[in-house]
Design a protein around this motif. Sequence first.
Motif, PDB file in Angstrom:
ATOM      1  N   CYS A 253       0.829  -1.210   0.000  1.00 30.75           N
ATOM      2  CA  CYS A 253       0.000   0.000   0.000  1.00 30.75           C
ATOM      3  C   CYS A 253       0.866   1.263   0.000  1.00 30.75           C
ATOM      4  O   CYS A 253       2.020   1.230   0.412  1.00 30.75           O
ATOM      5  CB  CYS A 253      -0.923   0.011   1.221  1.00 30.75           C
ATOM      6  N   LYS A 356      -8.387  10.198   2.074  1.00 34.99           N
ATOM      7  CA  LYS A 356      -9.679  10.183   1.370  1.00 34.99           C
ATOM      8  C   LYS A 356     -10.200   8.748   1.368  1.00 34.99           C
ATOM      9  O   LYS A 356      -9.453   7.801   1.102  1.00 34.99           O
ATOM     10  CB  LYS A 356      -9.480  10.642  -0.074  1.00 34.99           C
ATOM     11  N   ARG A 358     -11.846   7.177  -0.747  1.00 33.14           N
ATOM     12  CA  ARG A 358     -11.626   6.446  -2.001  1.00 33.14           C
ATOM     13  C   ARG A 358     -10.215   5.870  -2.054  1.00 33.14           C
ATOM     14  O   ARG A 358     -10.012   4.715  -2.421  1.00 33.14           O
ATOM     15  CB  ARG A 358     -11.871   7.384  -3.183  1.00 33.14           C
ATOM     16  N   ASP A 359      -9.235   6.685  -1.622  1.00 29.60           N
ATOM     17  CA  ASP A 359      -7.835   6.222  -1.653  1.00 29.60           C
ATOM     18  C   ASP A 359      -7.620   5.060  -0.689  1.00 29.60           C
ATOM     19  O   ASP A 359      -6.915   4.093  -0.990  1.00 29.60           O
ATOM     20  CB  ASP A 359      -6.887   7.367  -1.281  1.00 29.60           C
ATOM     21  N   GLU A 361      -9.863   2.915   0.432  1.00 27.94           N
ATOM     22  CA  GLU A 361     -10.507   1.692  -0.047  1.00 27.94           C
ATOM     23  C   GLU A 361      -9.745   1.095  -1.231  1.00 27.94           C
ATOM     24  O   GLU A 361      -9.614  -0.120  -1.359  1.00 27.94           O
ATOM     25  CB  GLU A 361     -11.973   1.976  -0.403  1.00 27.94           C
ATOM     26  N   GLU A 362      -9.219   1.981  -2.070  1.00 27.80           N
ATOM     27  CA  GLU A 362      -8.422   1.505  -3.221  1.00 27.80           C
ATOM     28  C   GLU A 362      -7.165   0.781  -2.737  1.00 27.80           C
ATOM     29  O   GLU A 362      -6.803  -0.261  -3.256  1.00 27.80           O
ATOM     30  CB  GLU A 362      -8.005   2.714  -4.059  1.00 27.80           C
ATOM     31  N   ALA A 363      -6.517   1.342  -1.711  1.00 32.39           N
ATOM     32  CA  ALA A 363      -5.295   0.729  -1.183  1.00 32.39           C
ATOM     33  C   ALA A 363      -5.598  -0.636  -0.584  1.00 32.39           C
ATOM     34  O   ALA A 363      -4.826  -1.589  -0.726  1.00 32.39           O
ATOM     35  CB  ALA A 363      -4.675   1.639  -0.122  1.00 32.39           C
ATOM     36  N   GLU A 364      -6.764  -0.758   0.040  1.00 27.25           N
ATOM     37  CA  GLU A 364      -7.086  -2.023   0.726  1.00 27.25           C
ATOM     38  C   GLU A 364      -7.494  -3.138  -0.239  1.00 27.25           C
ATOM     39  O   GLU A 364      -7.530  -4.300   0.156  1.00 27.25           O
ATOM     40  CB  GLU A 364      -8.178  -1.791   1.782  1.00 27.25           C
ATOM     41  N   VAL A 365      -7.774  -2.767  -1.495  1.00 25.61           N
ATOM     42  CA  VAL A 365      -8.059  -3.807  -2.496  1.00 25.61           C
ATOM     43  C   VAL A 365      -6.870  -4.752  -2.615  1.00 25.61           C
ATOM     44  O   VAL A 365      -7.013  -5.941  -2.885  1.00 25.61           O
ATOM     45  CB  VAL A 365      -8.387  -3.149  -3.868  1.00 25.61           C
ATOM     46  N   ASN A 366      -5.672  -4.234  -2.348  1.00 30.44           N
ATOM     47  CA  ASN A 366      -4.458  -5.053  -2.465  1.00 30.44           C
ATOM     48  C   ASN A 366      -4.241  -5.979  -1.262  1.00 30.44           C
ATOM     49  O   ASN A 366      -3.259  -6.699  -1.211  1.00 30.44           O
ATOM     50  CB  ASN A 366      -3.222  -4.145  -2.599  1.00 30.44           C
TER      51      ASN A 366
END
Length: 400
Positions: A253, A356, A358-359, A361-366
């Motif tokens: 992340c 943010k 969005r950021d 949640e995007e990071a946690e996709v990994n």
Amino acid sequence: MELLSHVIATYHEVALKGGNRGFFERALVRNVRTALDGLPVAEISVPSRIVIRFAAPVAWVEVHARLATVFGLVGILPAVRVGGTYQQIEDHVATHLDELRGGTFAIRCHRSDKKFPLRSEEIARRLGQFVKDHSGMAVDLSAPEVTIHVLVQSDGIFVYRKRFTGAGGLPVGTSGRVLALLSGGIDSPAAAYMALKRGTRAIFLHFHSAPYTSDASVRKVEEIVRILNRHQGTSQLVIVPFGDCQREIVSRCPEALRVVLYRRMMLRVAARVARRMRCHALITGESLNQVASQTLENLAAIDRVAHLPVLRPLVGMDKLEIMQYAERAGTFEISILPDQDCCTLFVPRHPSTAAKMRDVEEAEVNLDIERMVADACAAREKERIGPDWASSETPIALQL
Ligand code: ATP
Ligand code: MG
């Protein structure tokens, strides 16, 4: 050293109104008993105040230090039981006249045993006359230098001269169970102290990064729990290894989001542990805007994953106030010892102060969040820890 056989403890009437009185009193008496564990308590009765009778004389300093930790008590009175008649009050006072220091005095009498033949005012007037005649002191009802208190209760008459302030708050166990997150720093023990003061019973949770760091933070937290347990007796400390979670976050992340992601992961694990241990809220030592992870935006991002209330008793306090509470709780000296807690591992140079959603949640996709939470929970250990009275010579719960 002053020895005594009776101590009276008072609590706040307002909290007792209505149908909750019995529940409140039973919890309070139970906690008094726990706090006096190891001392020769013969009997605790509650005619209108809590009367503690010891089987053998005990040191007042010890009893005072113990009772000063019991939340819900407002007054602690080292008392002497003088018998059951007016004459016995006078005889007792007569043998202590030479200890009275001052030019003025007052008698304060409270009669809860309405069957006693003399009313409070008559007792106060007769005893006042007696003291005046035999001591040479003058009566001053508004600002006396010496006050002699007489309590006429159904279980006997008690005389005392000093009243010490109790810890206030509500009895531990009357407000439900919480999981308090302890880092080993100054703030989280102060937050846990405040939660206990409002009557919660606490289980404690600590994340550590051993073997990536030393396990010094675990030893510190054990010590802190021993001090906090003076308010509630034996409790549980849950210890969760967190280094592997941190490593995964670091390798997958963005650096700036690390702190928020660590915290979200901690809260997910904490929420799961809380559910298993039937705790109804999490307690943290966060204050508003104190460090990068404690901006309103970041707290919001952290809270989203919790699924149960996250209470932050320190939210409105500045660092100096928090330090005062930590001193009062008796944990400050331990918290300032150097250690490496998991927050010192892989700290980003420029943490995001307004992550943010969005950021994040995007990071946690990994991340394989479910597996990480499950692994961390599965690796948890539990310790039962008792209270530490050894270092409590003086009362530690005085009101500010
Ligand atoms: P503290 O003085 O309690 O360490 P802090 O001001 O350093 O707090 P943060 O590091 O942002 O603040 O931590 C915020 C809160 O998160 C802590 O007060 C504590 O409740 C919880 N916390 C942080 N690290 C840990 C940990 N290693 N184990 C358990 N809880 C933790
Ligand atoms: Mg910290």
